[in-house]
Motif scaffolding. Structure first.
Motif, PDB file in Angstrom:
ATOM      1  N   MET A   1      97.275 -26.908 -27.230  1.00  0.00           N
ATOM      2  CA  MET A   1      97.910 -27.281 -25.978  1.00  0.00           C
ATOM      3  C   MET A   1      96.820 -27.486 -24.929  1.00  0.00           C
ATOM      4  N   LYS A   2      96.902 -28.575 -24.204  1.00  0.00           N
ATOM      5  CA  LYS A   2      95.915 -28.896 -23.175  1.00  0.00           C
ATOM      6  C   LYS A   2      96.064 -27.962 -21.970  1.00  0.00           C
ATOM      7  N   LYS A   3      94.916 -27.603 -21.420  1.00  0.00           N
ATOM      8  CA  LYS A   3      94.873 -26.780 -20.218  1.00  0.00           C
ATOM      9  C   LYS A   3      94.612 -27.699 -19.024  1.00  0.00           C
ATOM     10  N   VAL A   4      95.515 -27.650 -18.033  1.00  0.00           N
ATOM     11  CA  VAL A   4      95.469 -28.574 -16.905  1.00  0.00           C
ATOM     12  C   VAL A   4      95.454 -27.784 -15.603  1.00  0.00           C
ATOM     13  N   LEU A   5      94.439 -28.047 -14.778  1.00  0.00           N
ATOM     14  CA  LEU A   5      94.365 -27.418 -13.466  1.00  0.00           C
ATOM     15  C   LEU A   5      94.926 -28.377 -12.427  1.00  0.00           C
ATOM     16  N   PHE A   6      95.889 -27.898 -11.655  1.00  0.00           N
ATOM     17  CA  PHE A   6      96.503 -28.693 -10.606  1.00  0.00           C
ATOM     18  C   PHE A   6      95.797 -28.425  -9.290  1.00  0.00           C
TER      19      PHE A   6
ATOM     20  N   PHE B   1     105.975 -33.541  -9.138  1.00  0.00           N
ATOM     21  CA  PHE B   1     106.947 -32.654  -9.761  1.00  0.00           C
ATOM     22  C   PHE B   1     107.006 -32.886 -11.271  1.00  0.00           C
ATOM     23  N   GLN B   2     107.065 -34.143 -11.672  1.00  0.00           N
ATOM     24  CA  GLN B   2     107.138 -34.451 -13.103  1.00  0.00           C
ATOM     25  C   GLN B   2     105.893 -33.960 -13.842  1.00  0.00           C
ATOM     26  N   ALA B   3     104.728 -34.112 -13.216  1.00  0.00           N
ATOM     27  CA  ALA B   3     103.492 -33.633 -13.843  1.00  0.00           C
ATOM     28  C   ALA B   3     103.502 -32.114 -13.956  1.00  0.00           C
ATOM     29  N   LEU B   4     103.877 -31.428 -12.891  1.00  0.00           N
ATOM     30  CA  LEU B   4     103.925 -29.968 -12.921  1.00  0.00           C
ATOM     31  C   LEU B   4     105.007 -29.474 -13.876  1.00  0.00           C
ATOM     32  N   ASN B   5     106.077 -30.219 -14.024  1.00  0.00           N
ATOM     33  CA  ASN B   5     107.164 -29.831 -14.921  1.00  0.00           C
ATOM     34  C   ASN B   5     106.736 -29.833 -16.389  1.00  0.00           C
ATOM     35  N   LEU B   6     105.637 -30.490 -16.708  1.00  0.00           N
ATOM     36  CA  LEU B   6     105.123 -30.451 -18.079  1.00  0.00           C
ATOM     37  C   LEU B   6     104.787 -29.017 -18.492  1.00  0.00           C
ATOM     38  N   VAL B   7     104.488 -28.180 -17.507  1.00  0.00           N
ATOM     39  CA  VAL B   7     104.242 -26.753 -17.779  1.00  0.00           C
ATOM     40  C   VAL B   7     105.537 -26.103 -18.249  1.00  0.00           C
ATOM     41  N   ASN B   8     106.638 -26.340 -17.524  1.00  0.00           N
ATOM     42  CA  ASN B   8     107.932 -25.768 -17.906  1.00  0.00           C
ATOM     43  C   ASN B   8     108.406 -26.270 -19.258  1.00  0.00           C
ATOM     44  N   LEU B   9     108.058 -27.496 -19.577  1.00  0.00           N
ATOM     45  CA  LEU B   9     108.442 -28.079 -20.864  1.00  0.00           C
ATOM     46  C   LEU B   9     107.537 -27.608 -22.000  1.00  0.00           C
ATOM     47  N   ARG B  10     106.531 -26.803 -21.657  1.00  0.00           N
ATOM     48  CA  ARG B  10     105.566 -26.243 -22.613  1.00  0.00           C
ATOM     49  C   ARG B  10     104.757 -27.322 -23.333  1.00  0.00           C
TER      50      ARG B  10
ATOM     51  N   GLY C   1      99.459 -24.771 -17.544  1.00  0.00           N
ATOM     52  CA  GLY C   1      99.083 -25.069 -16.174  1.00  0.00           C
ATOM     53  C   GLY C   1      98.223 -24.001 -15.539  1.00  0.00           C
ATOM     54  N   TYR C   2      97.312 -24.443 -14.677  1.00  0.00           N
ATOM     55  CA  TYR C   2      96.411 -23.574 -13.930  1.00  0.00           C
ATOM     56  C   TYR C   2      96.320 -24.031 -12.490  1.00  0.00           C
ATOM     57  N   ILE C   3      95.922 -23.103 -11.649  1.00  0.00           N
ATOM     58  CA  ILE C   3      95.561 -23.383 -10.269  1.00  0.00           C
ATOM     59  C   ILE C   3      94.364 -22.501  -9.957  1.00  0.00           C
ATOM     60  N   SER C   4      93.444 -22.983  -9.146  1.00  0.00           N
ATOM     61  CA  SER C   4      92.278 -22.163  -8.820  1.00  0.00           C
ATOM     62  C   SER C   4      92.695 -21.055  -7.850  1.00  0.00           C
ATOM     63  N   ALA C   5      92.008 -19.936  -7.938  1.00  0.00           N
ATOM     64  CA  ALA C   5      92.363 -18.772  -7.123  1.00  0.00           C
ATOM     65  C   ALA C   5      92.339 -19.090  -5.635  1.00  0.00           C
ATOM     66  N   HIS C   6      91.349 -19.824  -5.182  1.00  0.00           N
ATOM     67  CA  HIS C   6      91.277 -20.106  -3.744  1.00  0.00           C
ATOM     68  C   HIS C   6      92.363 -21.067  -3.288  1.00  0.00           C
ATOM     69  N   ALA C   7      92.911 -21.851  -4.199  1.00  0.00           N
ATOM     70  CA  ALA C   7      93.988 -22.771  -3.829  1.00  0.00           C
ATOM     71  C   ALA C   7      95.246 -22.013  -3.422  1.00  0.00           C
TER      72      ALA C   7
ATOM     73  N   ILE D   1     102.380 -20.639 -14.049  1.00  0.00           N
ATOM     74  CA  ILE D   1     101.021 -21.131 -14.254  1.00  0.00           C
ATOM     75  C   ILE D   1     100.009 -20.000 -14.098  1.00  0.00           C
ATOM     76  N   CYS D   2      98.843 -20.218 -14.666  1.00  0.00           N
ATOM     77  CA  CYS D   2      97.758 -19.234 -14.648  1.00  0.00           C
ATOM     78  C   CYS D   2      96.831 -19.498 -13.463  1.00  0.00           C
ATOM     79  N   ILE D   3      96.068 -18.498 -13.124  1.00  0.00           N
ATOM     80  CA  ILE D   3      95.084 -18.630 -12.059  1.00  0.00           C
ATOM     81  C   ILE D   3      93.697 -18.722 -12.685  1.00  0.00           C
ATOM     82  N   ALA D   4      92.972 -19.779 -12.341  1.00  0.00           N
ATOM     83  CA  ALA D   4      91.581 -19.924 -12.767  1.00  0.00           C
ATOM     84  C   ALA D   4      90.744 -19.090 -11.796  1.00  0.00           C
TER      85      ALA D   4
END
Length: 140
Positions: free
Chosen positions: A1-6, A26-35, A39-45, A73-76
């Motif tokens: 599964m690809k790891k994607v940082l938003f 929304f559709q791009a972020l929803n790919l996380v819910n669809l497994r 998904g990731y986001i950086s801690a400072h974001a 989503i996970c925190i980078a």
């Protein structure tokens, strides 16, 4: 599964329902819910998003939205090595350099942003939300 940082701009598009960007983000972020992606986001974001949205949506609503987001989503993480790498990075925007280095340290496959020019120096491919959707769908 690809790891994607938003990048934070995409998250803000979704949480604030910012037009004309909401639908694709929304559709791009929803790919996380669809497994289909992790998904990731950086801690400072997280703090930046809170600071921006609290003025628009209020503190209680913003906190609730962030808590819900972070269930999916996970925190980078950002640590000493990430900051030092960003400081020596040839990029003009330090915040983007930190995001890029956090993504690299977390072995992220793609960055999703609406500001591709901010990631032209990145070793990690950056996509617009629409491009991520097309890429993931074609890989399925």
């Amino acid at each position: 599964m690809k790891k994607v940082l938003f990048d934070s701009d995409v998250i803000i598009d979704v949480l604030s329902r910012r037009e004309p960007f909401f639908s694709a983000s929304f559709q791009a972020l929803n790919l996380v819910n669809l497994r289909l992606i992790q998904g990731y986001i950086s801690a400072h974001a997280v703090t930046n998003i809170f600071y921006i949205l609290r003025k628009q949506l209020g503190i209680p609503t913003t906190l609730t939205l962030l808590q819900t987001l972070l269930e999916e989503i996970c925190i980078a993480p950002i640590n000493d090595s990430v900051i030092h790498a960003a400081l020596t990075n040839p990029q003009n925007d330090f915040e983007d350099a930190v995001t890029r280095e956090a993504a690299r340290a977390s072995h992220i496959d793609y960055i999703v942003t609406r500001n591709l020019k901010d990631y032209t120096q990145s070793s990690i491919p950056a996509f617009l939300p629409e491009q991520l959707l097309a890429n993931i769908i074609s890989d399925s």
